[in-house]
Design an enzyme around this catalytic site. Structure first.
Site, mmCIF file in Angstrom:
data_model
loop_
_atom_site.group_PDB
_atom_site.id
_atom_site.type_symbol
_atom_site.label_atom_id
_atom_site.label_comp_id
_atom_site.label_asym_id
_atom_site.label_seq_id
_atom_site.Cartn_x
_atom_site.Cartn_y
_atom_site.Cartn_z
ATOM 1 N N GLY A 433 0.820 -1.210 0.000
ATOM 2 C CA GLY A 433 0.000 0.000 0.000
ATOM 3 C C GLY A 433 0.849 1.251 0.000
ATOM 4 C CB THR A 439 5.726 3.096 1.016
ATOM 5 O OG1 THR A 439 5.832 4.220 0.142
ATOM 6 C CG2 THR A 439 5.516 1.835 0.193
ATOM 7 C CB VAL A 440 1.939 -0.088 4.042
ATOM 8 C CG1 VAL A 440 1.789 -1.237 5.033
ATOM 9 C CG2 VAL A 440 1.395 1.194 4.657
ATOM 10 C CE LYS A 454 1.941 5.637 7.341
ATOM 11 N NZ LYS A 454 0.761 6.288 7.922
ATOM 12 C CG ASP A 551 -6.285 9.901 6.534
ATOM 13 O OD1 ASP A 551 -7.176 10.444 5.845
ATOM 14 O OD2 ASP A 551 -5.358 9.240 6.046
#
Length: 750
Positions: A433, A439-440, A454, A551
């Site tokens: 992801g 970025t994961v 992450k 979020d």
């Protein structure tokens, strides 16, 4: 013919005995008995600790009787029986002759038998379980060998033989047809062999009228078909027994000089593999009787080519317990083996050797330089990791962890090498992801745990202390519907956060995929909404320090394999001091979910999460994305379009037809009203997440108790959703390419 076969058996046994005798006497170039004691009887060697008179044996258990006026072998009395001895080995074996159990019938049915064979060996002898075999010869019978071990455990082994005709019997094979063999249990000191005929034995009496059972040295007996009738002429067969000089271990007896049996200077004590008692043996390089003073004699290895490995050119010199090999003049080497002596090179070869030495030295110097460079590089890398660790607040995090009691829930500080190994050096194939905050990667730790790692895109150096505080607090969130923060790594230029791995994807991937969306019926979506609201309520109200997620969106709501909610991605989260109702901060979030009041004022409150959750409720009800530029202008924003169709009484146009059923319209109406309340422009007009969670939980409970349904709610649903349902839906639109926004505000801070 029977007599000839019998003669072969006797010859085989005699040959076996003579071979054992030769092997025993071949090493008798040293004294084996005490002075003035007989060292043989009837041609059989008698080594100490065995003997025939009290001064010649070590204890009564080793007393032998001997008739010196005849050639009869010596006998060992074990307490009940005198056994003839055919061999005694200082390696710990003694061969005894024991009788055979048999049962025979003639054609008239008259029986002659010796039903049992018994052997009692006393406390220093046990039956060797590898050299001997329990053997049964005959047809239609059962034989059992039972006994006791040195630990007084009862053991038993049985065998059965069957024969329908003489043709079935195979020469030299004991497979249960005419002959049966099995190993003896370990550490057996006493045993008895018994025979029992089977009812059909009369069918085979014409070719097998006897059954025999006995324990025998396997090397002294080979089965023959004629054994079915002629073994009755053999009175006894050899049995190999193991003997120990004492029934204690070396460790226990070595300090007792009065009873310690290994008296030779060059002897040593060892415990047999059975673990029972101990024996003595000469050290390497010595041969003799270790139970006698000066009994172990040095072996002159040089006297026999087979005892040393000196090169043919070398000379052998015997030493005490060993030997040396010396190469002749103009030869060099250790003198052992085929290459033990090599000719010395000519003097002019020395220059060549010097050059070779110089080359080797240069190579070693280069290798040293390379190793030094690698070490300096490693030190530099470690120094850089330490710099990043301190820069990212590692020392501060360690201090905070040191002030807390250790617990399984405490955050773990991972090293960069651990996470690089877990992600194959952060290879692109491990990416699961990407987002506005990082970025994961998927990773597998050394303990086989699968995690999500992450990697942040940015870090504010002025906010390190607050970041560390948030890591500590978030790691202690213990809620079943929150993706758990396991730890972090601070040895990179940006911090790495390690979360538990949820394998079933995001709510967004399920809602906006035609195949997966069918699995999300209304009850499942309602449960997802309630669990998500419960998490946000917990963060706002129940956490030790209130947390604003900041979020909330369907991409940050993960589902496990049971479709249970796992709220994730706290990268934008903010801790709220208890004495503050709102924070001034840079606007962060995702377009389509952002609170309009937050965008205008920079004031972050709990109600900002409420607005974003309202958009998630709309996604669950409509199946549409929060924002899509592929739809008409008026439908790009899901929240604006929802308020529009609600005002026009056209809500039915956007409800996902996959969830519409006969009995859920009331619940859909209630959720739509709740979403409308969450989407109020002013934060103060929105409900709290606690109120939203309670409303959704109550909705689920009312469904379980449908008798409590309010009629007024049904009427209100009819007013919200008219009957002109046209089945339109927004499912299937592509997501936007940029899903985050950062709006700098002059007076904002973070």
């Amino acid at each position: 013919m029977h007599s000839s076969i019998f003669g072969m058996i006797i010859f085989t046994f005699t040959l076996w005995s003579s071979q054992k005798l030769v092997l025993s006497s071949s090493h008798n170039d040293f004294p084996i008995a005490k002075p003035n004691c007989n060292d043989s009887c009837g041609g059989i060697s008698i080594p100490f600790p065995f003997g025939t008179t009290p001064q010649c044996y070590i204890s009564p258990e080793f007393r032998l009787t001997c008739n010196h006026t005849s050639s009869d072998p010596p006998k060992l009395f074990t307490g009940e029986t005198n056994f003839e001895i055919t061999d005694i080995s200082l390696d710990g074996q003694i061969t005894l002759l024991n009788s055979i159990a048999y049962e025979c019938f003639n054609s008239n049915g008259i029986r002659s038998s010796n039903f049992s064979e018994e052997m009692r060996l006393g406390s220093y002898l046990t039956v060797n379980h590898t050299a001997n075999k329990f053997t049964m010869v005959g047809c239609s019978a059962i034989a059992v060998v039972s006994g006791a071990t040195i630990a007084n455990q009862v053991v038993a082994t049985a065998g059965v033989t069957q024969c329908s005709s003489e043709v079935d019997v195979t020469e030299g094979t004991c497979n249960g047809v005419g002959c049966f063999q099995v190993e003896i249990p370990q550490n057996v000191s006493d045993y008895i062999v018994t025979i029992q005929r089977l009812p059909n034995y009369t069918n085979t009496w014409n070719f097998s009228n006897c059954t025999y059972a006995f324990v025998v040295d396997d090397s002294a007996f080979k089965f023959s078909k004629d054994n079915l009738t002629n073994l009755s002429r053999v009175k006894s067969l050899p049995v190999v027994a193991d003997w120990v000089v004492r029934n204690e271990t070396c460790h226990k007896t070595i300090s007792n000089t009065a009873t310690y049996a290994c008296v030779s200077v060059n002897s040593t004590c060892y415990n047999p593999t059975s673990g029972y008692g101990y024996r003595c043996r000469c050290k390497d390089g010595f041969l003799g009787n270790p139970y006698l003073f000066q009994g172990c004699i040095d072996i002159d290895e040089c006297s026999n080519q087979t005892l040393h490995d000196c090169n043919k050119k070398a000379s052998c010199t015997n030493t005490i317990g060993n030997y040396t090999c010396t190469c002749p003049e103009n030869y060099e080497g250790d003198g052992r083996g085929e290459d033990g002596c090599k000719e010395k090179p000519p003097k002019d070869m020395k220059i060549t050797y010097v050059l070779i030495g110089v080359i080797i030295g240069v190579i070693c110097l280069l290798l040293g330089i390379i190793l030094l460079y690698l070490d300096l590089k490693r030190r530099s890398h470690n120094k850089m990791k330490r710099k990043f660790f301190l820069q990212n607040g590692g020392h501060l995090l360690q201090e905070k962890l040191a002030t807390r009691e250790a617990s399984p829930d405490m955050v773990t500080i991972f090293t960069s090498s651990e996470l690089e190994k877990a992600t194959n050096s952060f290879h692109n194939s491990m990416i699961i992801g990407r987002g506005g905050f990082g970025t994961v990667y998927k990773g597998v730790l050394a303990d086989a745990r699968t995690v999500a790692i992450k990697r942040s895109i940015r870090v504010d150096p002025t906010q390190i202390e607050q970041f560390i505080n948030e890591v500590v607090v978030l790691s202690q969130i213990n809620h079943r519907n929150v993706v758990r923060l396991l730890g972090c790594c601070l040895e990179k230029d940006v911090p790495l956060l390690v979360y538990e791995f949820i394998s079933n994807g995001t709510l967004s991937s399920h809602l906006h995929n035609e195949a997966k969306a069918h699995a999300l019926d209304w009850n499942t979506r309602l449960k997802i909404a309630a669990e998500t609201a419960g998490v946000l309520s917990y963060l706002h109200s129940s956490a030790s320090t209130p947390i604003i997620h900041r979020d909330v969106k369907s991409d940050n709501i993960l589902l496990d394999h049971t479709l249970t909610v796992k709220v994730s991605d706290f990268g934008a989260s903010k801790l709220v001091p208890i004495d503050l109702d709102q924070l001034t901060t840079v606007v962060l979030g995702t377009l389509g979910y952002l609170d309009p009041e937050y965008m205008l004022t920079n004031q972050l409150t709990e109600k900002s999460d409420v607005y974003s959750f309202g958009v998630v409720l709309l996604e669950l009800v409509t199946g549409r994305k929060a924002l899509s530029f592929n739809r008409p202008v008026e439908e790009k924003s899901l929240s604006n379009y929802f308020l529009y169709v609600l005002k026009q009484d056209l809500l039915v146009k956007i409800i996902d037809e996959k969830i519409v059923g006969l009995g859920n319209m009331e619940q859909i109406s209630t959720v739509c009203k709740l979403a409308k309340e969450c989407l109020n422009v002013k934060g103060e007009d929105r409900p709290s997440m606690k109120e939203v969670a309670m409303e959704l939980e109550g909705l689920i409970l009312r469904e379980k108790h449908s008798w409590a349904t309010n009629v007024d709610d049904v009427e209100e649903m009819k007013s919200l959703i008219p009957n002109d349902h046209d089945g339109t839906s927004g499912v299937g639109y592509d997501s936007i390419s940029m899903d985050h926004i950062v709006l700098p505000i002059n007076d904002g801070g973070r």
